[in-house]
Design a protein around this motif. Structure first.
Motif, PDB file in Angstrom:
ATOM      1  N   UNK A 191       2.658   3.637   7.090  1.00  0.00           N
ATOM      2  CA  UNK A 191       4.037   4.099   7.243  1.00  0.00           C
ATOM      3  C   UNK A 191       5.013   2.934   7.119  1.00  0.00           C
ATOM      4  N   UNK A 192       6.104   3.181   6.469  1.00  0.00           N
ATOM      5  CA  UNK A 192       7.142   2.160   6.296  1.00  0.00           C
ATOM      6  C   UNK A 192       7.952   2.028   7.570  1.00  0.00           C
ATOM      7  N   UNK A 193       8.201   0.810   7.999  1.00  0.00           N
ATOM      8  CA  UNK A 193       8.945   0.597   9.230  1.00  0.00           C
ATOM      9  C   UNK A 193      10.403   1.035   9.065  1.00  0.00           C
ATOM     10  N   UNK A 194      11.007   1.431  10.146  1.00  0.00           N
ATOM     11  CA  UNK A 194      12.394   1.868  10.159  1.00  0.00           C
ATOM     12  C   UNK A 194      13.320   0.666   9.978  1.00  0.00           C
ATOM     13  N   UNK A 195      14.345   0.826   9.151  1.00  0.00           N
ATOM     14  CA  UNK A 195      15.291  -0.259   8.939  1.00  0.00           C
ATOM     15  C   UNK A 195      16.193  -0.420  10.155  1.00  0.00           C
ATOM     16  N   UNK A 238       7.119  -4.783  -0.791  1.00  0.00           N
ATOM     17  CA  UNK A 238       6.878  -4.426   0.600  1.00  0.00           C
ATOM     18  C   UNK A 238       7.837  -5.070   1.578  1.00  0.00           C
ATOM     19  N   UNK A 239       8.834  -5.788   1.063  1.00  0.00           N
ATOM     20  CA  UNK A 239       9.806  -6.439   1.945  1.00  0.00           C
ATOM     21  C   UNK A 239      10.798  -5.398   2.438  1.00  0.00           C
ATOM     22  N   UNK A 240      10.985  -5.336   3.746  1.00  0.00           N
ATOM     23  CA  UNK A 240      11.801  -4.249   4.301  1.00  0.00           C
ATOM     24  C   UNK A 240      12.945  -4.763   5.169  1.00  0.00           C
ATOM     25  N   UNK A 241      12.659  -5.136   6.407  1.00  0.00           N
ATOM     26  CA  UNK A 241      13.719  -5.570   7.317  1.00  0.00           C
ATOM     27  C   UNK A 241      14.059  -7.044   7.111  1.00  0.00           C
ATOM     28  N   UNK A 242      14.676  -7.339   6.001  1.00  0.00           N
ATOM     29  CA  UNK A 242      15.065  -8.709   5.659  1.00  0.00           C
ATOM     30  C   UNK A 242      16.536  -8.694   5.258  1.00  0.00           C
ATOM     31  N   UNK A 243      17.371  -9.348   6.082  1.00  0.00           N
ATOM     32  CA  UNK A 243      18.816  -9.320   5.867  1.00  0.00           C
ATOM     33  C   UNK A 243      19.262  -9.870   4.527  1.00  0.00           C
ATOM     34  N   UNK A 261       0.834  -1.205   0.000  1.00  0.00           N
ATOM     35  CA  UNK A 261       0.000   0.000   0.000  1.00  0.00           C
ATOM     36  C   UNK A 261       0.869   1.255   0.000  1.00  0.00           C
ATOM     37  N   UNK A 262       0.319   2.338  -0.474  1.00  0.00           N
ATOM     38  CA  UNK A 262       1.051   3.600  -0.475  1.00  0.00           C
ATOM     39  C   UNK A 262       1.456   3.961   0.949  1.00  0.00           C
ATOM     40  N   UNK A 263       2.643   4.551   1.092  1.00  0.00           N
ATOM     41  CA  UNK A 263       3.107   4.953   2.425  1.00  0.00           C
ATOM     42  C   UNK A 263       2.245   6.076   2.996  1.00  0.00           C
TER      43      UNK A 263
END
Length: 261
Positions: free
Chosen positions: A124-128, A161-166, A118-120
């Protein structure tokens, strides 16, 4: 009694060995980096010279930056094979496992609107928070937002939408990730091109591949190899983006950096 003492001594030796092996494993990156730093003649440093048939990744890692952040590969034509270009109706993404140094490897995807988050504006996008290999918080200016390094997504957040993924984050310079200079190209240039194409129609699909390019045991990639091809053939590219920052010297082995003299 003698057998008992011998057994106890053997158990102590075994325990010490287990502890030493554990310490060596936990510090394997640092130990290997010290070996590499011995000199240019080290076998570890010259691993790529031992192969008579260098791979494309080896060749890309050996490219020299000459002021152009993005260069075209194979005349900008992607090299996916027929199997890799099967455009089924469901999109997907596949991330490779981290290598033994904890470095992300090639990321593949079949992109479509259905995968896009979804649009930010609404979420809201989570912090890295992931600490990528070789990352250091280094300021390039007095502004608190001017940093040398970003945590750069291989498959951009706007696609899946993948964000905090090492497995999907590398240590990338601002110049590699999203260069804001006029007419400058960077990863975001091509990510925007793909996103714009996907937004045009739910029938649009893009086969997408992003590969971080490392040299030997360095933690920070020398650059990123990006390929894309749409199902209708109107969008395609095959490019290499140097992981550099003008005015800075980067130690790719550990991510430390200093201003160029």
């Amino acid at each position: 009694m003698k057998n008992y003492k011998r057994g106890r001594f053997a158990r102590r030796i075994l325990l010490v060995l287990i502890v030493l092996i554990g310490i060596a494993y936990l510090n394997r990156v640092t130990i290997l980096q010290k070996i590499v730093s011995i000199g240019a003649q080290s076998q570890v440093v010259n691993l790529e010279k031992q192969s008579s048939t260098p791979t494309q990744t080896d060749e890309l890692a050996s490219l020299n930056y000459s002021g152009q952040t993005v260069v075209e590969i194979n005349n900008n034509q992607p090299i996916f094979n027929k199997k890799e270009l099967q455009f089924q109706q469901d999109g997907w993404q596949k991330l490779s496992s981290l290598d033994w140094l904890g470095r992300p490897q090639v990321a593949n995807a079949l992109l479509n609107q259905k995968l896009m988050p979804p649009s930010q504006k609404y979420k809201a996008r989570e912090r890295l928070t992931i600490k990528t290999p070789g990352y250091h918080a280094i300021k390039t200016g007095t502004n608190n937002t001017d940093w040398l390094y970003n945590r750069s997504h291989l498959i951009g957040y706007q696609f899946t939408g993948l964000n905090n993924e090492g497995r999907n984050l590398i240590t990338g310079t601002r110049q590699l990730n999203a260069d804001s200079r006029v007419n400058a190209k960077s990863m975001v240039t091509y990510e925007t091109e793909v996103a714009d194409y996907l937004h045009q129609s739910t029938d649009h699909y893009v086969r997408y591949q992003v590969t971080p390019v490392y040299k030997n045991v360095e933690l920070v990639p020398r650059g990123v190899h990006m390929m894309a091809q749409s199902n209708d053939g109107t969008l395609k590219f095959n490019i290499y983006v140097f992981n550099v920052q003008d005015g800075w010297q980067i130690n790719y082995l550990n991510g430390k950096a200093k201003r160029s003299e």
